[in-house]
Design an enzyme around this catalytic site. Sequence first.
Site, PDB file in Angstrom:
ATOM      1  N   TRP A 205      59.072  35.886  18.607  1.00 25.38           N
ATOM      2  CA  TRP A 205      58.062  35.317  17.722  1.00 25.38           C
ATOM      3  C   TRP A 205      56.717  36.005  17.941  1.00 25.38           C
ATOM      4  O   TRP A 205      55.952  36.205  16.986  1.00 25.38           O
ATOM      5  CB  TRP A 205      57.923  33.813  17.990  1.00 25.38           C
ATOM      6  CG  TRP A 205      56.841  33.148  17.195  1.00 25.38           C
ATOM      7  CD1 TRP A 205      56.941  32.632  15.929  1.00 25.38           C
ATOM      8  CD2 TRP A 205      55.484  32.935  17.596  1.00 25.38           C
ATOM      9  NE1 TRP A 205      55.749  32.112  15.530  1.00 25.38           N
ATOM     10  CE2 TRP A 205      54.828  32.277  16.526  1.00 25.38           C
ATOM     11  CE3 TRP A 205      54.758  33.229  18.749  1.00 25.38           C
ATOM     12  CZ2 TRP A 205      53.490  31.923  16.596  1.00 25.38           C
ATOM     13  CZ3 TRP A 205      53.431  32.872  18.812  1.00 25.38           C
ATOM     14  CH2 TRP A 205      52.801  32.223  17.744  1.00 25.38           C
ATOM     15  N   HIS A 206      56.450  36.398  19.176  1.00 24.89           N
ATOM     16  CA  HIS A 206      55.180  37.053  19.467  1.00 24.89           C
ATOM     17  C   HIS A 206      55.111  38.462  18.900  1.00 24.89           C
ATOM     18  O   HIS A 206      54.015  38.961  18.634  1.00 24.89           O
ATOM     19  CB  HIS A 206      54.947  37.111  20.984  1.00 24.89           C
ATOM     20  CG  HIS A 206      54.507  35.815  21.570  1.00 24.89           C
ATOM     21  ND1 HIS A 206      55.387  34.847  21.993  1.00 24.89           N
ATOM     22  CD2 HIS A 206      53.267  35.302  21.799  1.00 24.89           C
ATOM     23  CE1 HIS A 206      54.718  33.804  22.471  1.00 24.89           C
ATOM     24  NE2 HIS A 206      53.432  34.052  22.364  1.00 24.89           N
ATOM     25  N   GLY A 207      56.236  39.117  18.735  1.00 28.33           N
ATOM     26  CA  GLY A 207      56.202  40.471  18.189  1.00 28.33           C
ATOM     27  C   GLY A 207      57.560  41.121  18.176  1.00 28.33           C
ATOM     28  O   GLY A 207      58.454  40.758  18.946  1.00 28.33           O
TER      29      GLY A 207
END
Length: 479
Positions: A321-323
Site C-alpha cells: 500500500w505504501h508503494g
Amino acid sequence: MVFSSESFLFLFLPLFLALYYLTPTRTKSYTILAGSYLFYAWWRVDFLGLLFLTTVFAYVVGQKVSRHRGTARGKAWLGIGVAGCLGVLGVFKYLNFFLDSFAALVGTDTAGLGIHWRLILPIGISFYIFQALSYLIDVHRGDAKADARFIDFAAFIALFPQLIAGPILRYKDLEDQFKSRTHSAEMFADGMARFLIGLAKKVLLADAIAPLANLAFANSGDVGMGLVWVGVIAYMLQLYFDFSGYSDMAIGLGKMMGFNFLENFRFPYISRSITEFWRRWHISLSNWLRDYLYISLGGNRRGKLWTYANLMTVMVLGGLWHGANWTFVLWGLWHGGILAVERATGHDRRAARLPWALPLTLLCVLIGWVMFRAENVGQGFEVYAAMLGANGWVGNPALWLEVTRESLAFTCLAVVICIVEPRAWTLFEARRDFAIRPDGTVAIPMVQGAVSLGLIALGVFTVMKLAEQSYSPFLYFHF
C-alpha cells in the site's frame, strides 16, 4: 500545494476559512468541496476527474449495497464496488511495477517490451481509495448509513486537510459531524495550536534532519559505519516528525472547520514491542488493515498457523500500500514476521517488564526503516552492509565534510523531543481551559499563558524558517 508553503499559509487557508465561516451551515459542504477540489487541482487539474469519478462510483454503489443489504444482490454490489476501487488503485499505483518486474524476469526492460510510457501516480490515491472502500464495507456491515447527501459524501472523500497524506478517515466516524458539528472560538484556537505544532515538526525538525538521511542513503556504497548509523537514525526521526507533523496539521485544520478527527500517532518511539508500535504508528492505517483486511481473512479465529499467516499477509499488503516496490514487500515481511513471533511467544504481554524491550523494538523499527527508505533492494542491503562496517568506520572522508552542525543539532533535539513528548503533550492539553471572572475578564493560569505564548513564538520562528528554505514536500506524498 503543501501545508508548509507560503501559498497555502498566506493565500489559500485564510481565504478558505473566511469563505467557510461566511457560508450558511446548510451549504458549508459546498465550500469544503470547492476548496478541496481547488487544493487538489493545484497539483494537477486532470487527476481531479479521477477523484470525482471515484466519488460518484462509491456513492452510487453504496446506495445499491444499502438497498440490498443482507442479500446476494447486496454482496454482488459490494464486490463490484471493491473491485472497482481496487482496480483504479491497481492500475495507477501498480501497473508500472508489474511491467517492470515482468520485464526484469525476462531479461529486458519496458522499452524492450515495446512499452514507452509510464503512468503518473495521482497524489493521495491510496488514501481516498481506502476511504471509499471503508464506506462501502461499513454500509454492507450496517456500521454506516447510505443516507448522506451526495455533496456531504463528496466533501468527505475530498476533505483537503487529510486528502493528500491522511489520516485515513471513515465515513461512519464523521457522518454525524457532517449533519451537525460545533464551531467555537475555543475549538478554532485549539486547532490553530495543533496546526502550529505540526508545522514546526515539519519545518524545524523533519526538514532540518533530512540532509543527514539523504547523505547516508545517496552514498550507501561509500559511507562509513559511523555516518551511516547517524543517517539511518536521522531518517527514523525525519519520517516520524514529517508524517506526524502532517497529521497534526490535518487534525488542527479539521478542528478549525468543526471536525474531530481521530489521532494518527501516539508516541510510537516509546513502544516496547512491534505490536505496540503498530498501535501507536499511523493508527488510522493500522486500524483499517485490522478491521477490513485482517478480520476479513479470518483474524485469529482459525488457529495459530492461520493467525500468523494472516499477520504476514496483512503486513505485506500494508507494505505494498505504501508503494509499488520490492523494498516495501520486504519491509512488510519484516514487520509481519516480528508480529507473528511476538504473538507466538506472548512477548507483547511481557514487554512492559523487560528492560531491554524498548531498545530492541527501536532497533527492529530502525532496521525496517532502512528498506522502507531505500530506492531499491540493492541500495537497502548496501546500507545494511555499511551499518555492519563494510566500508570501515570512516568510509569516504569527504562525506563527513558535508555534515552540518545544524543537522546534527536538530537530530539531537529530535531525540530529546521523542523522550519528553508524552509529558509535554500533557502540558499542551492542560492549556485548553481558561476561567472567566464574574466581571467578564479572562483569568489565564500561568502555565496556560506560558504555553500559549510559547506556541505564538514557535509559530513566528517556524514561519521565519520557512521563508528561507526551499520547497520540501511531505514524505507520505509518495504513497
